[in-house]
Design a protein around this motif. Structure first.
Motif, PDB file in Angstrom:
ATOM      1  N   ASP A 118      28.469  47.619  35.579  1.00  8.62           N
ATOM      2  CA  ASP A 118      29.543  48.587  35.363  1.00  8.62           C
ATOM      3  C   ASP A 118      30.505  48.593  36.548  1.00  8.62           C
ATOM      4  N   ILE A 119      31.785  48.666  36.247  1.00  3.35           N
ATOM      5  CA  ILE A 119      32.825  48.710  37.278  1.00  3.35           C
ATOM      6  C   ILE A 119      33.172  50.167  37.563  1.00  3.35           C
ATOM      7  N   SER A 120      33.160  50.539  38.834  1.00  5.74           N
ATOM      8  CA  SER A 120      33.517  51.905  39.209  1.00  5.74           C
ATOM      9  C   SER A 120      34.922  51.915  39.815  1.00  5.74           C
ATOM     10  N   PRO A 121      35.589  53.066  39.811  1.00  3.14           N
ATOM     11  CA  PRO A 121      36.952  53.141  40.358  1.00  3.14           C
ATOM     12  C   PRO A 121      37.028  52.785  41.845  1.00  3.14           C
ATOM     13  N   LYS A 131      30.450  41.530  40.121  1.00  3.38           N
ATOM     14  CA  LYS A 131      29.863  42.175  38.952  1.00  3.38           C
ATOM     15  C   LYS A 131      30.241  41.459  37.656  1.00  3.38           C
ATOM     16  N   VAL A 132      31.495  41.020  37.565  1.00  3.86           N
ATOM     17  CA  VAL A 132      31.935  40.328  36.357  1.00  3.86           C
ATOM     18  C   VAL A 132      31.182  39.009  36.187  1.00  3.86           C
ATOM     19  N   THR A 133      31.085  38.236  37.253  1.00  5.60           N
ATOM     20  CA  THR A 133      30.404  36.946  37.156  1.00  5.60           C
ATOM     21  C   THR A 133      28.907  37.125  36.909  1.00  5.60           C
ATOM     22  N   PHE A 134      28.334  38.182  37.481  1.00  2.00           N
ATOM     23  CA  PHE A 134      26.914  38.467  37.244  1.00  2.00           C
ATOM     24  C   PHE A 134      26.681  38.793  35.767  1.00  2.00           C
ATOM     25  N   ALA A 135      27.531  39.691  35.212  1.00  2.00           N
ATOM     26  CA  ALA A 135      27.381  40.084  33.809  1.00  2.00           C
ATOM     27  C   ALA A 135      27.585  38.889  32.881  1.00  2.00           C
ATOM     28  N   THR A 266      31.516  49.120  31.183  1.00  2.00           N
ATOM     29  CA  THR A 266      32.646  50.041  31.167  1.00  2.00           C
ATOM     30  C   THR A 266      33.812  49.483  30.376  1.00  2.00           C
ATOM     31  N   PHE A 267      34.079  48.187  30.553  1.00  2.00           N
ATOM     32  CA  PHE A 267      35.227  47.565  29.905  1.00  2.00           C
ATOM     33  C   PHE A 267      34.789  46.679  28.750  1.00  2.00           C
TER      34      PHE A 267
END
Length: 320
Positions: A118-121, A131-135, A266-267
């Motif tokens: 999840d991406i936080s502000p 986080k994106v590459t991990f997901a 989140t996205f």
């Protein structure tokens, strides 16, 4: 064709995920969480709360007693036991042991780092990239780990023997459908990809028993795709569903079900990890078809490569 139910000893569970029998486990890290996530929408509300706790905090569940888990989820111990059996375990002790083992494997594989998807502000751009590459990587790995090879082989067989293949998908799934169509078309297979609801229905209405219809939907609940696949099924067509949830509505109109294992973030509406997971399955199907028809495929690839080879800018025409 009979879809696997996961009720046979040693058989695959829903979506091709191996059942977690106590005898021998060759499970991948967090494979239980993958299975729970895929079955989440089909569970009753009380069991769904238990499932969500397992997804959100598997290590915490592994360290909780059945009473503590039931209280945290606002339900009863009986419901927790029903949930355990619904996902293929004999009881709660087996679930706890498996979650603890898989969490340990996952932590070991990541070098002790815990990376949330999840991406936080407050995340930095560097953290976002991580986080994106991990997901994305986990979506591909987990999709491959739970992919039912027997079902995949049946899909490949159906496409190889088909007179025509039509692929349906709307929204982000339409791009995956188009990618699949382009791949099959390049090796000489008659294939079309449709995303308009009316054209999807009219396409399905003229298919025959020697054809294949493929519906792509992450949720498995997209009405346009389900309706088109249902029309195709009523025509005697071999219908294939590609979805993240094997017990979703699209499964009811599919002869064969291929599943992905993308986690919600989140996205999620941006269809990032889910799209990559779908493309992974599409690539597996395509390569399976290409291998099965190796001779004609090689000639088609050479011909299509030759056709576009002259469409690149020559070095002497590039700006200096």
């Amino acid at each position: 064709m009979r879809k696997p139910t996961g009720s046979e000893p040693g058989s695959a569970g829903e979506g091709g995920v191996p059942r977690t029998d106590a005898a021998s486990k060759e499970t991948t890290p967090l494979s239980t969480v993958v299975r729970v996530r895929s079955l989440l929408p089909s569970l009753p509300p009380a069991e769904r709360r238990v499932a969500q706790r397992v997804i959100d905090d598997p290590e915490g569940v592994a360290n909780s007693t059945i009473t503590e888990l039931a209280q945290n989820c606002g339900t009863s111990e009986t419901t927790v036991i029903r949930f355990c059996r619904a996902i293929g375990f004999h009881g709660y002790p087996e679930l706890r042991l498996t979650l603890a083992t898989e969490a340990g494997r996952a932590q070991s594989a990541s070098g002790g780092r815990v990376i949330g998807s999840d991406i936080s502000p407050d995340d930095s751009l560097e953290q976002i990239v991580e986080k994106v590459t991990f997901a994305d990587a986990r979506a591909v790995e987990e999709t491959a780990a739970q992919l039912d090879i027997k079902t995949l082989e049946q899909v490949v067989d159906a496409i190889v023997g088909a007179d025509r293949v039509d692929v349906y998908g709307v929204g982000a799934s339409a791009f995956v459908a188009k990618d699949f169509q382009q791949k099959l078309h390049r090796i000489g297979r008659v294939c079309s990809a449709w995303s308009d609801a009316h054209i999807m229905l009219t396409s399905a209405a003229v298919l025959g028993s020697g054809d294949v219809a493929i519906g792509i939907s992450h949720t498995g609940a997209t009405m346009e795709t389900i309706d088109a696949l249902e029309v195709a099924k009523n025509r005697g067509v071999t219908t294939v569903a590609l979805t993240n949830f094997p017990k979703s509505p699209i499964a009811e109109v599919a002869s064969l079900i291929l599943t992905t294992a993308a986690r919600e973030t989140t996205f999620r509406s941006g269809a990032t990890a889910s799209r990559l997971a779908q493309l992974t399955v599409v690539d597996c199907v395509f390569v399976g078809v290409a291998q099965r028809t190796f001779g004609p495929t090689r000639k088609a690839l050479e011909a299509t490569f030759e056709a576009v080879r002259g469409r690149t800018v020559r070095p002497d025409r590039r700006r200096r």
